[in-house]
Design an enzyme around this catalytic site. Structure first.
Site, PDB file in Angstrom:
ATOM      1  N   HIS A  30       0.845  -1.207   0.000  1.00 42.16           N
ATOM      2  CA  HIS A  30       0.000   0.000   0.000  1.00 42.16           C
ATOM      3  C   HIS A  30       0.870   1.243   0.000  1.00 42.16           C
ATOM      4  O   HIS A  30       1.483   1.598   1.015  1.00 42.16           O
ATOM      5  CB  HIS A  30      -0.937   0.016   1.213  1.00 42.16           C
ATOM      6  CG  HIS A  30      -1.930   1.135   1.158  1.00 42.16           C
ATOM      7  ND1 HIS A  30      -3.281   0.928   0.974  1.00 42.16           N
ATOM      8  CD2 HIS A  30      -1.779   2.470   1.199  1.00 42.16           C
ATOM      9  CE1 HIS A  30      -3.905   2.092   0.932  1.00 42.16           C
ATOM     10  NE2 HIS A  30      -2.995   3.055   1.062  1.00 42.16           N
TER      11      HIS A  30
ATOM     12  N   HIS B 227       1.564   5.362  -2.159  1.00 41.66           N
ATOM     13  CA  HIS B 227       1.081   6.418  -3.077  1.00 41.66           C
ATOM     14  C   HIS B 227       2.297   7.008  -3.779  1.00 41.66           C
ATOM     15  O   HIS B 227       2.863   7.999  -3.316  1.00 41.66           O
ATOM     16  CB  HIS B 227       0.306   7.488  -2.313  1.00 41.66           C
ATOM     17  CG  HIS B 227      -0.964   6.978  -1.723  1.00 41.66           C
ATOM     18  ND1 HIS B 227      -2.185   7.129  -2.348  1.00 41.66           N
ATOM     19  CD2 HIS B 227      -1.199   6.255  -0.598  1.00 41.66           C
ATOM     20  CE1 HIS B 227      -3.126   6.552  -1.603  1.00 41.66           C
ATOM     21  NE2 HIS B 227      -2.547   6.014  -0.538  1.00 41.66           N
TER      22      HIS B 227
ATOM     23  N   GLN C 113      -9.328   9.564  -5.530  1.00 44.09           N
ATOM     24  CA  GLN C 113      -9.074  10.288  -4.277  1.00 44.09           C
ATOM     25  C   GLN C 113     -10.240  11.182  -3.848  1.00 44.09           C
ATOM     26  O   GLN C 113     -10.569  11.275  -2.679  1.00 44.09           O
ATOM     27  CB  GLN C 113      -7.796  11.131  -4.430  1.00 44.09           C
ATOM     28  CG  GLN C 113      -7.500  12.091  -3.292  1.00 44.09           C
ATOM     29  CD  GLN C 113      -6.925  11.397  -2.065  1.00 44.09           C
ATOM     30  OE1 GLN C 113      -5.782  10.984  -2.058  1.00 44.09           O
ATOM     31  NE2 GLN C 113      -7.744  11.256  -1.033  1.00 44.09           N
TER      32      GLN C 113
ATOM     33  N   HIS D  42      -9.385   1.915  -0.126  1.00 44.66           N
ATOM     34  CA  HIS D  42      -9.243   2.606   1.143  1.00 44.66           C
ATOM     35  C   HIS D  42     -10.607   2.465   1.814  1.00 44.66           C
ATOM     36  O   HIS D  42     -11.626   2.849   1.235  1.00 44.66           O
ATOM     37  CB  HIS D  42      -8.927   4.077   0.915  1.00 44.66           C
ATOM     38  CG  HIS D  42      -7.514   4.342   0.513  1.00 44.66           C
ATOM     39  ND1 HIS D  42      -6.971   3.875  -0.651  1.00 44.66           N
ATOM     40  CD2 HIS D  42      -6.532   5.032   1.146  1.00 44.66           C
ATOM     41  CE1 HIS D  42      -5.710   4.276  -0.717  1.00 44.66           C
ATOM     42  NE2 HIS D  42      -5.408   4.966   0.345  1.00 44.66           N
TER      43      HIS D  42
ATOM     44  N   GLU E  79     -11.216   4.753   6.577  1.00 40.00           N
ATOM     45  CA  GLU E  79     -10.021   5.402   7.139  1.00 40.00           C
ATOM     46  C   GLU E  79     -10.481   6.612   7.942  1.00 40.00           C
ATOM     47  O   GLU E  79     -10.381   7.761   7.504  1.00 40.00           O
ATOM     48  CB  GLU E  79      -9.028   5.817   6.043  1.00 40.00           C
ATOM     49  CG  GLU E  79      -7.707   6.314   6.644  1.00 40.00           C
ATOM     50  CD  GLU E  79      -6.714   6.805   5.613  1.00 40.00           C
ATOM     51  OE1 GLU E  79      -7.035   6.814   4.413  1.00 40.00           O
ATOM     52  OE2 GLU E  79      -5.596   7.195   6.028  1.00 40.00           O
TER      53      GLU E  79
ATOM     54  N   ASP F 238       2.384   3.313   2.899  1.00 36.63           N
ATOM     55  CA  ASP F 238       1.371   4.320   2.559  1.00 36.63           C
ATOM     56  C   ASP F 238       2.001   5.599   2.011  1.00 36.63           C
ATOM     57  O   ASP F 238       1.713   6.005   0.889  1.00 36.63           O
ATOM     58  CB  ASP F 238       0.468   4.613   3.762  1.00 36.63           C
ATOM     59  CG  ASP F 238      -0.875   5.239   3.374  1.00 36.63           C
ATOM     60  OD1 ASP F 238      -1.160   5.323   2.167  1.00 36.63           O
ATOM     61  OD2 ASP F 238      -1.632   5.619   4.279  1.00 36.63           O
TER      62      ASP F 238
ATOM     63  N   TRP G 187       0.870  14.005   3.396  1.00 38.27           N
ATOM     64  CA  TRP G 187       0.324  13.414   4.611  1.00 38.27           C
ATOM     65  C   TRP G 187       1.393  13.067   5.643  1.00 38.27           C
ATOM     66  O   TRP G 187       1.094  12.875   6.807  1.00 38.27           O
ATOM     67  CB  TRP G 187      -0.456  12.126   4.259  1.00 38.27           C
ATOM     68  CG  TRP G 187      -1.655  12.417   3.437  1.00 38.27           C
ATOM     69  CD1 TRP G 187      -2.902  12.739   3.902  1.00 38.27           C
ATOM     70  CD2 TRP G 187      -1.743  12.461   1.999  1.00 38.27           C
ATOM     71  NE1 TRP G 187      -3.746  12.966   2.842  1.00 38.27           N
ATOM     72  CE2 TRP G 187      -3.068  12.804   1.673  1.00 38.27           C
ATOM     73  CE3 TRP G 187      -0.830  12.238   0.972  1.00 38.27           C
ATOM     74  CZ2 TRP G 187      -3.513  12.928   0.359  1.00 38.27           C
ATOM     75  CZ3 TRP G 187      -1.254  12.372  -0.337  1.00 38.27           C
ATOM     76  CH2 TRP G 187      -2.581  12.717  -0.638  1.00 38.27           C
TER      77      TRP G 187
HETATM   78 FE   FE2 Z   1      -3.415   5.176   1.250  1.00 35.27          FE
END
Ligand code: FE2
Length: 423
Positions: free
Chosen positions: A57, A59, A152, A210, A213, A309, A315
């Site tokens: 997982h 991005h 997203q 996802h 979350e 992630d 993030w």
């Molecule tokens: Fe993610």
């Protein structure tokens, strides 16, 4: 004559003094103290030889963009999504590709040779999709990069969301993603799960959404995802990522939910570094950890893996592509401190993650790809404790990275000079 013979290796299953023979990029023998002519012989020195790390997982379209165009001040998931929205119009394909390739270099150095990356499909230009498809082609000789179409901004919530999403699949993105908790209502989130699972079933694709979350104890998308997996005959092909709301759910409800997930063959990916950072942000004290119920899911028979992630993106400003750091955080957050628990955390970033990705030829059995990492550690537990140095990394029998053994020379008063290995 063999291409490569590795001797005196410890293996993840606990065997020591093992030899691994390699011919034409595949493992041809795994035996104790094997002696055979080989073009190259590597003495593992008793260290751990593992199949490569797998990040299920990630991005990659956002990685290494930390600070562009500004830093996430609140540190929350929602400000991160807003920040990513500010960055997207500024993205240039060449720069995105360069950042992704730089990250892949880091990954190889850390023995991370398979990555499942979500790629944002929200923008009609599909610039991140085309850029990561190019990266996938370029890194194919050394990294298995699997791409997940990720809406997203919500496949139903955003204008043209579904059309852009299906165009991404048409371009060759191979896994169906989703973000039901970001759709406008719980009902619309459930509708998105149903719609996307049907799309995956029709196209014969894997699913990785996802899912839940948030810290909302009433979020129910993993339930819907499990139901749809079973209804559409997708057992073993569907994954729920994050599932952080399960941390906050009512225990009675979870006692019903865990068997449902197990029976539907849905796997779960926790992202310990990110979950411990982004969840509980609306709490005062006590603050919830927010990571999903990893040991309970495992005990229920669910395949659970850990993902990184984010690395240096809107993030998360930390990270280096080190899946042992991920496992290290996972075992702390989940309190998996028993010997069995620590070993399970190592599996979460290797074999379990490979299973999620349906990787072919993964493992240390005869016939598997000769892809592995030699760690400066004697076993799985020491590997996590030390976030061990990666001495050598091979992809299909070819050495792709090497790092010298780490040793410190000590010069202390009242002590003889000494060299101390990191063990
Ligand atoms: Fe993610």
């Amino acid at each position: 004559m063999l291409d490569l013979l590795i001797t005196n290796a410890a293996l993840p299953d606990g065997r020591t003094g093992m030899s691994v023979a390699v011919q034409d990029g595949r493992i041809t023998a795994v035996e104790p103290a094997l002696s055979a002519p080989a073009k190259e012989v590597v003495d593992a020195g008793g260290y751990l030889l593992s199949p490569p790390f797998v990040d299920p997982h990630f991005h990659m379209d956002a990685t290494l963009s930390y600070g562009l165009p500004r830093v996430n001040e609140s540190g929350t998931l929602l400000e991160g999504i807003t920040l990513w929205g500010e960055l997207k119009p500024l993205l240039k394909a060449d720069a995105l590709i360069e950042r992704a390739l730089a990250y892949c270099d880091w990954a190889v150095a850390k023995g991370l040779l398979a990555i499942r990356s979500h790629v944002d499909t929200s923008d009609a230009s599909l610039l991140p999709v085309e850029a990561l498809l190019e990266v996938k082609r370029r890194v194919a000789p050394y990294i298995d990069l699997q791409l997940v179409a990720f809406p997203q901004d919500g496949v139903l919530r955003s204008k043209g969301g579904l059309a852009n999403f299906t165009r991404a699949l048409d371009l060759g993105v191979e896994v169906v993603g989703g973000i039901p908790h970001f759709e406008r209502t719980m009902a619309e989130g459930a509708a998105s799960v149903k719609l996307l699972c049907e799309l995956a079933a029709a196209r014969g694709l894997l699913v990785d959404m996802h899912c839940d979350e948030s810290d909302d104890p009433l979020s129910r998308h993993i339930e819907t995802l499990s139901f749809e997996a079973q209804r559409l005959g997708l057992q073993g092909r569907v994954n729920g990522s994050h599932c952080t709301s399960m941390h906050s759910m009512d225990n009675y409800y979870v006692s019903k939910l865990l068997p449902l997930i197990a029976e539907s063959g849905v796997s779960v990916i926790a992202n310990p570094l990110i979950n411990i950072t982004l969840q509980g942000r609306h709490d005062t004290y006590p603050k919830r950890r927010g990571m999903t119920r990893v040991p309970e899911l495992m005990a229920a028979g669910v395949n659970v893996a850990f993902g990184h992630d984010c690395v240096m993106d809107p993030w998360y400003g930390m990270g280096s592509g080190d899946m042992l750091e991920v496992a290290h955080m996972g075992l702390h957050v989940a309190q998996m401190t028993s010997q069995k628990g620590i070993r399970q955390c190592f599996d979460a970033v290797t074999v379990n993650a490979a299973k999620v990705m349906h990787l072919e030829g993964y493992g240390l059995d005869v016939g598997c790809d000769a892809s592995f990492v030699l760690l400066q550690a004697r076993d799985k537990i020491e590997a996590i404790r030390l976030r061990a140095n990666r001495l050598k990394v091979w992809k299909k029998g070819v050495l792709v990275a090497a790092t010298p053994e780490v040793a410190t020379t000590l010069r202390l008063p009242n002590r003889p000079p000494a060299t101390r290995l990191m063990t």
